[in-house]
Design a protein around this motif. Structure first.
Motif, PDB file in Angstrom:
ATOM      1  N   ALA A   8       1.925   0.763  -1.084  1.00 31.01           N
ATOM      2  CA  ALA A   8       1.673  -0.467  -0.304  1.00 31.01           C
ATOM      3  C   ALA A   8       2.959  -0.982   0.324  1.00 31.01           C
ATOM      4  N   GLY A  12       1.285   1.933   4.271  1.00 30.01           N
ATOM      5  CA  GLY A  12       0.045   1.949   3.487  1.00 30.01           C
ATOM      6  C   GLY A  12      -0.813   0.726   3.779  1.00 30.01           C
ATOM      7  N   GLY A  44      13.891  -5.632   9.835  1.00 31.00           N
ATOM      8  CA  GLY A  44      12.767  -6.180  10.600  1.00 31.00           C
ATOM      9  C   GLY A  44      12.904  -6.091  12.106  1.00 31.00           C
ATOM     10  N   VAL A 174       0.596   6.427  -9.218  1.00 32.27           N
ATOM     11  CA  VAL A 174      -0.143   7.688  -9.027  1.00 32.27           C
ATOM     12  C   VAL A 174       0.752   8.821  -9.513  1.00 32.27           C
ATOM     13  N   TRP A 206       8.894   8.691  -1.515  1.00 32.64           N
ATOM     14  CA  TRP A 206       8.365   9.355  -2.717  1.00 32.64           C
ATOM     15  C   TRP A 206       7.217  10.315  -2.387  1.00 32.64           C
ATOM     16  N   PHE A 329      11.564   6.700   8.725  1.00 27.69           N
ATOM     17  CA  PHE A 329      13.033   6.604   8.732  1.00 27.69           C
ATOM     18  C   PHE A 329      13.524   5.201   9.116  1.00 27.69           C
TER      19      PHE A 329
END
Ligand code: FAD
Ligand code: GLY
Length: 375
Positions: A8, A12, A44, A174, A206, A329
């Motif tokens: 998230a 996601g 941002g 997960v 990940w 990236f």
């Protein structure tokens, strides 16, 4: 259709929201909280000309940038969260007559017109940013470069997703993607088997570990970025300033972000003396009066990176129901709206509305390539 989205971060959350809107039953699985990693650590900036990003990136970046005004409005309406969308533009200072000459070409043409690119002389730079070093003999001003508070953005996005029907499970790691022959069946999360029609890997840096969990390989590696924030009341800088070695992002709530390193340091979660020294040295060279400003915070994050610097988007070759969206990236905040939209179109309707060949996982998965730069 039932879909499990793993991770998230902005990517996601964006995908989960768009899938829910398209009628899917979506569960968003996050081992910590939304924005815990790169999406919360970022600066941002929404800068579609990119930081030396390859050309294939440009169209995707522009398409995403165009979606921001509507996204920001919608997130405020649905969640009440103001994501501090600032539209004042970025100055890219120039320090030699040759740099000014070369920049002239960038201020012409259709793209320059859409993004509001202008070449400023020394006097105009000073008028725009009085605190900038007198060494700047010009600047490229990109009026269309905008920025948001990414920490707020990812929280708002997660909230909007939940409001649209997404089941968000925080604190859920997960451990394995369940693949049965040529089909993804679901995931194993904290000892629990969750089944679904489709699984989306959106776990940032990940994703390589998740691929390894079913015997796959994806050359996604972390690129550490260190950041420093300075107290910025009263403000010294009104625009975003982007030099060669540092950028400065003035946040509306009284902080100036100074970023960022780009390092191969694995997943070592550390703000280092060298990192901070380099950032502050470059920041003070750009705006000398910052020297007396207190440091309010420092942090680091792990950008998800692929060996050709491009995102990895699309279906996992040879495994039905398995999808990847990672490796954004240096531009994942910018690219999140278009990524959410295109991935949802692809998963629910069979194809995305923009061509995404340069971003397909196929360029790495099963290809006879050397991934020697992935450490
Ligand atoms: P992440 O935000 O890292 O999210 C991945 C999520 O997956 C995490 O929340 C993590 O906890 C979760 N996860 C991982 N493994 C598992 C698991 N096994 N089970 C469950 N959950 C898991 N981009 C811009 O556009 N503009 C910028 O100005 C900008 N500045 C940046 C500055 C810095 C210092 C950094 C570090 C990045 C910056 N970026 C910027 C890049 C941007 O932050 C990233 O490209 C983007 O956030 C990646 O989003 P993501 O959702 O893919 O990854
Ligand atoms: N785009 C800003 C960074 O990656 O540091």
């Amino acid at each position: 259709m039932t879909v499990l989205v793993v991770g998230a971060g902005v990517i996601g959350c964006a995908i989960a929201l768009e899938l829910a809107r398209a009628g899917c039953r979506v569960t968003l699985l996050e081992r910590a909280v939304p924005g815990a990693e790169a999406s919360g650590a970022a600066a941002g900036m929404l800068a579609p000309l990119g930081e030396g990003a390859p050309t294939a990136f440009r169209e995707l970046a522009l398409a995403s940038w165009r979606l921001y005004p509507e996204l920001v409005r919608e997130l405020r309406e649905r969640t009440g969260v103001d994501v501090e969308y600032v539209t004042r533009g970025t100055l890219y200072p120039l320090f030699t007559a040759e740099a000014v000459r070369q920049a002239r070409a960038q201020a012409t043409g259709a793209l320059a017109a859409e993004l509001g690119v202008e070449l400023l002389d020394a006097a105009a730079v000073r008028a725009c940013e009085p605190a900038i070093t007198p060494a700047a003999c010009g600047a490229l001003f990109v009026r269309g470069d905008h920025w948001v508070n990414n920490e707020r953005l990812v929280v708002a996005w997660a909230q909007a997703a939940v409001a649209a029907g997404v089941r968000l499970r925080t604190g859920t790691t997960v451990h394995r993607i369940e693949v049965d022959g040529d089909r993804a069946r679901g995931v194993l999360a904290d000892g629990e088997r969750l089944a679904a029609d489709a699984v989306v890997l959106a776990a940032g840096a990940w994703c390589g570990a998740l691929a390894a969990s079913f015997g796959g390989a994806l050359p996604v590696a972390p690129r550490r970025g260190q950041m420093v924030a300075l107290a910025h009341v009263p403000p010294l800088v009104g625009h975003c300033l982007h030099g060669e070695e540092v950028y400065l992002v003035p946040r509306p709530a009284g902080e100036l972000l100074v970023g960022a390193t780009v390092e191969r340091a694995g997943f070592e979660r550390a703000v280092t003396a060298e990192g901070v020294l380099g950032l502050l040295r470059a920041a003070l060279a750009l705006v000398p009066a910052l020297a007396s400003r207190p440091i309010t915070r420092t942090w680091c994050g792990f950008r998800p990176w692929a060996p050709d610097d491009l995102p990895i988007l699309g279906p996992w070759p040879g495994i039905e129901g398995l999808w990847v969206a990672t490796a954004h990236f240096r531009n994942g905040i910018l690219l999140a709206p278009i990524t959410g939209r295109l991935m949802a179109e692809w998963i629910t309707r069979g194809r995305p509305s923009l061509p995404l060949e340069p971003f397909l996982p196929d360029r790495f998965v099963g290809a006879e390539r050397s991934w020697t730069r992935t450490s």
